[in-house]
Design a protein around this motif. Structure first.
Motif, PDB file in Angstrom:
ATOM      1  N   ILE A 143       0.953  -1.132   0.058  1.00  0.00           N
ATOM      2  CA  ILE A 143      -0.075   0.035   0.071  1.00  0.00           C
ATOM      3  C   ILE A 143       0.909   1.371  -0.158  1.00  0.00           C
ATOM      4  N   LEU A 144       2.106   1.391   0.837  1.00  0.00           N
ATOM      5  CA  LEU A 144       2.697   2.589   0.990  1.00  0.00           C
ATOM      6  C   LEU A 144       3.495   2.755  -0.347  1.00  0.00           C
ATOM      7  N   GLU A 145       3.730   1.876  -1.093  1.00  0.00           N
ATOM      8  CA  GLU A 145       4.626   1.785  -2.561  1.00  0.00           C
ATOM      9  C   GLU A 145       3.697   1.890  -3.537  1.00  0.00           C
ATOM     10  N   ASN A 146       2.133   1.585  -3.366  1.00  0.00           N
ATOM     11  CA  ASN A 146       1.399   1.688  -4.823  1.00  0.00           C
ATOM     12  C   ASN A 146       0.504   2.773  -4.380  1.00  0.00           C
ATOM     13  N   ASP A 147       0.017   3.364  -3.461  1.00  0.00           N
ATOM     14  CA  ASP A 147      -0.943   4.175  -3.385  1.00  0.00           C
ATOM     15  C   ASP A 147      -0.871   5.637  -3.268  1.00  0.00           C
ATOM     16  N   SER A 148      -1.466   6.402  -4.317  1.00  0.00           N
ATOM     17  CA  SER A 148      -1.135   7.634  -4.488  1.00  0.00           C
ATOM     18  C   SER A 148      -1.101   8.555  -2.911  1.00  0.00           C
ATOM     19  N   GLY A 149      -2.021   8.299  -2.267  1.00  0.00           N
ATOM     20  CA  GLY A 149      -2.015   8.928  -1.064  1.00  0.00           C
ATOM     21  C   GLY A 149      -1.142   8.649   0.060  1.00  0.00           C
ATOM     22  N   ALA A 150      -0.368   7.893  -0.324  1.00  0.00           N
ATOM     23  CA  ALA A 150       0.505   7.101   0.882  1.00  0.00           C
ATOM     24  C   ALA A 150       1.924   7.827   0.910  1.00  0.00           C
ATOM     25  N   GLU A 151       2.132   8.764   1.736  1.00  0.00           N
ATOM     26  CA  GLU A 151       3.428   9.160   1.925  1.00  0.00           C
ATOM     27  C   GLU A 151       4.623   8.587   2.895  1.00  0.00           C
ATOM     28  N   SER A 152       4.047   8.137   4.070  1.00  0.00           N
ATOM     29  CA  SER A 152       4.951   7.423   4.904  1.00  0.00           C
ATOM     30  C   SER A 152       4.104   6.619   5.934  1.00  0.00           C
ATOM     31  N   PHE A 153       4.535   5.576   6.601  1.00  0.00           N
ATOM     32  CA  PHE A 153       3.571   5.015   7.365  1.00  0.00           C
ATOM     33  C   PHE A 153       3.170   5.715   8.577  1.00  0.00           C
ATOM     34  N   ASP A 154       3.686   6.766   8.947  1.00  0.00           N
ATOM     35  CA  ASP A 154       3.496   7.564  10.215  1.00  0.00           C
ATOM     36  C   ASP A 154       2.355   8.642   9.655  1.00  0.00           C
ATOM     37  N   LYS A 155       2.087   8.556   8.622  1.00  0.00           N
ATOM     38  CA  LYS A 155       0.797   9.254   7.856  1.00  0.00           C
ATOM     39  C   LYS A 155      -0.318   8.239   7.510  1.00  0.00           C
ATOM     40  N   MET A 156      -0.134   7.115   7.933  1.00  0.00           N
ATOM     41  CA  MET A 156      -1.279   6.112   7.825  1.00  0.00           C
ATOM     42  C   MET A 156      -2.132   5.594   8.977  1.00  0.00           C
ATOM     43  N   ILE A 157      -3.272   5.826   8.828  1.00  0.00           N
ATOM     44  CA  ILE A 157      -4.007   5.310   9.890  1.00  0.00           C
ATOM     45  C   ILE A 157      -4.868   4.003   9.575  1.00  0.00           C
ATOM     46  N   PHE A 158      -4.619   2.934  10.261  1.00  0.00           N
ATOM     47  CA  PHE A 158      -5.230   1.594  10.014  1.00  0.00           C
ATOM     48  C   PHE A 158      -6.127   1.247  10.747  1.00  0.00           C
ATOM     49  N   VAL A 159      -7.248   0.872  10.561  1.00  0.00           N
ATOM     50  CA  VAL A 159      -8.300   0.292  11.105  1.00  0.00           C
ATOM     51  C   VAL A 159      -8.503  -1.225  11.108  1.00  0.00           C
ATOM     52  N   ASP A 160      -8.566  -2.044  12.066  1.00  0.00           N
ATOM     53  CA  ASP A 160      -8.743  -3.521  11.868  1.00  0.00           C
ATOM     54  C   ASP A 160      -9.404  -4.135  12.974  1.00  0.00           C
ATOM     55  N   ASP A 161     -10.140  -5.224  12.837  1.00  0.00           N
ATOM     56  CA  ASP A 161     -10.801  -5.790  14.145  1.00  0.00           C
ATOM     57  C   ASP A 161      -9.836  -7.077  14.602  1.00  0.00           C
ATOM     58  N   SER A 162      -8.438  -7.253  13.932  1.00  0.00           N
ATOM     59  CA  SER A 162      -7.587  -8.030  14.471  1.00  0.00           C
ATOM     60  C   SER A 162      -6.543  -7.522  15.378  1.00  0.00           C
ATOM     61  N   PRO A 163      -6.177  -7.968  16.522  1.00  0.00           N
ATOM     62  CA  PRO A 163      -5.294  -7.300  17.272  1.00  0.00           C
ATOM     63  C   PRO A 163      -3.744  -7.574  16.764  1.00  0.00           C
ATOM     64  N   GLU A 164      -3.792  -8.780  16.225  1.00  0.00           N
ATOM     65  CA  GLU A 164      -2.390  -9.148  15.271  1.00  0.00           C
ATOM     66  C   GLU A 164      -2.310  -8.180  14.267  1.00  0.00           C
ATOM     67  N   ASN A 165      -3.255  -7.849  13.446  1.00  0.00           N
ATOM     68  CA  ASN A 165      -2.979  -7.023  12.338  1.00  0.00           C
ATOM     69  C   ASN A 165      -2.632  -5.490  12.723  1.00  0.00           C
ATOM     70  N   VAL A 166      -3.341  -5.148  13.764  1.00  0.00           N
ATOM     71  CA  VAL A 166      -3.058  -3.751  14.357  1.00  0.00           C
ATOM     72  C   VAL A 166      -1.505  -3.535  14.884  1.00  0.00           C
ATOM     73  N   ALA A 167      -1.391  -4.685  15.658  1.00  0.00           N
ATOM     74  CA  ALA A 167      -0.064  -4.663  16.088  1.00  0.00           C
ATOM     75  C   ALA A 167       1.294  -4.574  15.025  1.00  0.00           C
ATOM     76  N   ALA A 168       0.931  -5.450  14.041  1.00  0.00           N
ATOM     77  CA  ALA A 168       1.781  -5.325  12.798  1.00  0.00           C
ATOM     78  C   ALA A 168       1.998  -3.993  12.197  1.00  0.00           C
ATOM     79  N   ALA A 169       0.747  -3.387  11.995  1.00  0.00           N
ATOM     80  CA  ALA A 169       0.855  -1.921  11.467  1.00  0.00           C
ATOM     81  C   ALA A 169       1.427  -0.944  12.374  1.00  0.00           C
ATOM     82  N   VAL A 170       1.235  -0.958  13.902  1.00  0.00           N
ATOM     83  CA  VAL A 170       1.807  -0.179  14.544  1.00  0.00           C
ATOM     84  C   VAL A 170       3.265  -0.390  14.660  1.00  0.00           C
ATOM     85  N   LYS A 171       4.005  -1.857  14.632  1.00  0.00           N
ATOM     86  CA  LYS A 171       5.266  -1.941  14.601  1.00  0.00           C
ATOM     87  C   LYS A 171       6.043  -1.157  13.235  1.00  0.00           C
TER      88      LYS A 171
END
Length: 197
Positions: A143-171
């Motif tokens: 997503i970071l490399e292919n989306d026109s709106g993605a500048e950096s991970f710290d400017k991405m807000i990720f919403v998911d119902d899986s704690p594992e997925n959220v933890a991976a995004a935060v990492k």
């Protein structure tokens, strides 16, 4: 500061999307039996095999003859969470780009297209098409490399119902929000962006 929002689909935008309990009931097997096929399920989610091929391989492995239909297709009938859909619309109306980031399979992706579920979003990153799955870092990097709106991970807000997925995004440095309900997610988002939606 401009943010890119990434929303999960099943369990966040749609409810009743998890059909594994129904499949286990139809096959008369425990969840543990299907969990042993996690690598096969991941191959299906990555688009390396079709949902039909999943059942052919599954039946060969467990020597079953009980699969008479593609349960991934016939049991799938999710319902849109109106409150989450409204939240996504409010975020987009506030001028932010919102994309879907979802682990899915061929027949579910097609069902979402037919039902117009993806029309809520500016773009869709579906695991079966990008050939990588959450929570693996490659999913988020795609997503970071292919989306026109993605500048950096710290400017991405990720919403998911899986704690594992959220933890991976935060990492990786993303703002991760574990979905419980749309109202709570909205409050968390407003804290991050510093304004009301």
């Amino acid at each position: 500061m401009s943010y890119l929002f990434v929303f999960d689909i099943g369990g966040v935008v749609l409810e009743s999307a998890n059909i594994l309990p129904q499949i286990c009931e139809r096959l008369n097997v425990s969840r543990e039996v299907l969990d042993k096929q996690s690598s096969l399920m991941e191959a299906m989610e990555r688009g390396l095999i079709s949902s039909e091929e999943f059942w052919m391989i599954y039946c060969e492995r467990v020597q079953c003859t009980t699969v008479s239909q593609n349960y991934w297709k016939t049991l799938f009938n999710p319902v849109v969470r109106k409150d989450t859909a409204q939240l996504v619309s409010r975020i987009r109306n506030a001028g932010f780009r919102v994309v879907a980031g979802t682990n899915t399979i061929d027949v579910h992706y097609q069902a979402h297209i037919e039902h117009g579920d993806y029309e809520l979003f500016d773009a869709v990153y579906a695991s079966n098409l990008i050939h990588c799955v959450k929570p693996r870092p490659s999913f988020f990097y795609h997503i970071l490399e292919n989306d026109s709106g993605a500048e950096s991970f710290d400017k991405m807000i990720f919403v998911d119902d899986s704690p594992e997925n959220v933890a991976a995004a935060v990492k990786l440095g993303m703002h991760g929000i574990l979905f419980t309900d749309a109202e709570s997610v909205q409050r968390e988002i407003e804290k991050i962006i510093g304004t009301n939606l």
